[in-house]
Design an enzyme around this catalytic site. Sequence first.
Site, PDB file in Angstrom:
ATOM      1  N   ASP A 230       0.837  -1.195   0.000  1.00 20.51           N
ATOM      2  CA  ASP A 230       0.000   0.000   0.000  1.00 20.51           C
ATOM      3  C   ASP A 230       0.877   1.252   0.000  1.00 20.51           C
ATOM      4  O   ASP A 230       1.881   1.313   0.715  1.00 20.51           O
ATOM      5  CB  ASP A 230      -0.850  -0.040   1.274  1.00 20.51           C
ATOM      6  CG  ASP A 230      -1.934   1.009   1.308  1.00 20.51           C
ATOM      7  OD1 ASP A 230      -2.798   0.994   0.430  1.00 20.51           O
ATOM      8  OD2 ASP A 230      -1.914   1.837   2.242  1.00 20.51           O
ATOM      9  N   GLU A 288       1.713  -0.220  -4.929  1.00 19.21           N
ATOM     10  CA  GLU A 288       0.763   0.791  -5.398  1.00 19.21           C
ATOM     11  C   GLU A 288       1.565   2.060  -5.679  1.00 19.21           C
ATOM     12  O   GLU A 288       2.107   2.658  -4.763  1.00 19.21           O
ATOM     13  CB  GLU A 288      -0.288   1.057  -4.308  1.00 19.21           C
ATOM     14  CG  GLU A 288      -1.310   2.087  -4.745  1.00 19.21           C
ATOM     15  CD  GLU A 288      -2.147   2.668  -3.607  1.00 19.21           C
ATOM     16  OE1 GLU A 288      -3.252   3.129  -3.859  1.00 19.21           O
ATOM     17  OE2 GLU A 288      -1.656   2.684  -2.453  1.00 19.21           O
TER      18      GLU A 288
END
Length: 543
Positions: A230, A288
């Site tokens: 993330d 990401e």
Amino acid sequence: MATVTTPADRSTDNTAPRSEPSGGGRDWWNNAVFYQIYPRSFADGGTDGVGDLPGIEDKLGYLELLGIDALWLSPVMRSPMADHGYDVSDPRDIDPLFGDLAAMDSLVAAAHARGIKVTMDLVPNHTSVEHEWFQAALEAAPGSPERARYIFRDGKGADGSQPPNNWPSIFGGPAWTRVTESDGKPGQWYLHIFAKEQPDLNWENPDVFADLEKTLRFWLERGIDGFRIDVAHGMAKPDDLPDHDWNTNELLRNSDDDPRFNNPAVHAIHRWIRTVMDEYPNAVTVGEIWVRDNVRFGEYIRPDELHLGFNFRLAEAEFSADAIRAAIENSIRAVKDVGGTPTWTLSNHDVEREVTRYGGGETGTSRARAMLLVELALPGTCFLYNGSELGLPNANLPDSVLQDPVWERSGHTERGRDGCRVPIPWEGSAPPFGFTTGTGTWLPIPADWASLTVESQLERIDSTLSLYRTALELRAQRPEFSGEEVDWYGSPTNCFAFRRTGGLVCVLNASTESIAMPPGEVLLSSTPLTAGKLPPNAAAWLI
Ligand code: GLC
């Protein structure tokens, strides 16, 4: 009549071997199809109306039938759920809402038995405010080692009542929250790029590295096949935390000069993560990365950093041949120079579902089906988001049920991401459509999704689910889906066609007229051909 012309520069080679992945190896992920599960919304093994791990395990037969290679589970670690799991209070445990460690072990074993890999979300940029470190930091004094694991600063102004800089939170409002010190007085401020319940970690602190290493090994030793990282372009911050001239603060669409992200020091963090990962050579990391510049994007997937990086260009491109072609060419260019693998994604839990993005209704559905064929025709790794195989649109939810922190933090000006996170309709003719054995679901499922259930689509040969199954099967089995090169054909306005080295031809018609197809046998089309021509808003595969 509009027609597609064949490129002269490369001959079709049906004998080419199956994809020789880039990056120097034949790693399983270089050609894999990942399926993202948003655990709250996939399937509820109980009655509370929130999806969970037993629910996922129960649906593994469906996932095998669908034909995916790997799962990516959005966070299932312990969390007070301020951002539905992206606020982690214990990264080495499962949240009771989703199950427990035994349920996770059971899911991994059952998935492996079916040949499906399991990857998990990892959230290294921030923790939850309920993480024991943050609780200790609140109790400790300014300047203490406990505070040094986060980014605490004194405020500006004589009484420190102004935030340390002018950064906004991605979810709206300031990126700083002031704490009350042990003497009861207002004190320092802590940085949170996301919600105030998600304090940013200080990645210059060795404790932070050591703890992430523990987390990586904890899950890898349990048999996890890798991680989606993330905010992989976050973590490192500029030393002096400078003010910035904010032109945009769009949700998860930061510009490249945004000081909150993409600081060059982040690469040392990825190199360090990679040294741990290299001890587990069958496990993958996919970051990401909201970075636009191709060169700077590519830096994240140099051979000693992440294995893969999400490129969001395809998810952002409007439905026009030029925009989609540019997204494809740039995504390939971004990884080519570093020997990386391109990645493709049309949607995830943060963006509008593709059916809606492409115009909604029948047109949106036709275009989303066409784009699936475009995505799966490309060389590299594909990521599908749960529910896209059913052609789900974004749901129009009433204000009263919205739960995304964006809704509150933006002062009810941004509706947030709940519309793409509605639970999956499995069967039956009315909500909760078999999602739960209870009565309600955490977000309401629209009653008019009855025709979109898995059950009803499995029965229909022309359903979006059937298209996904056929397309995934062809992609896995046909030798024409090989080779890393994409050659573009000459084609009518607002159409394109490209050919993979292995011989697959993919034609997209984003125009308003039917077009003639290039020579070849049609393997699959997203909409039936009419008199041998490809209708508007459709794509086809030929060999
Ligand atoms: C990532 C996630 C998003 C989350 C944010 C904060 O962008 O995809 O859902 O809100 O990070 O962790």
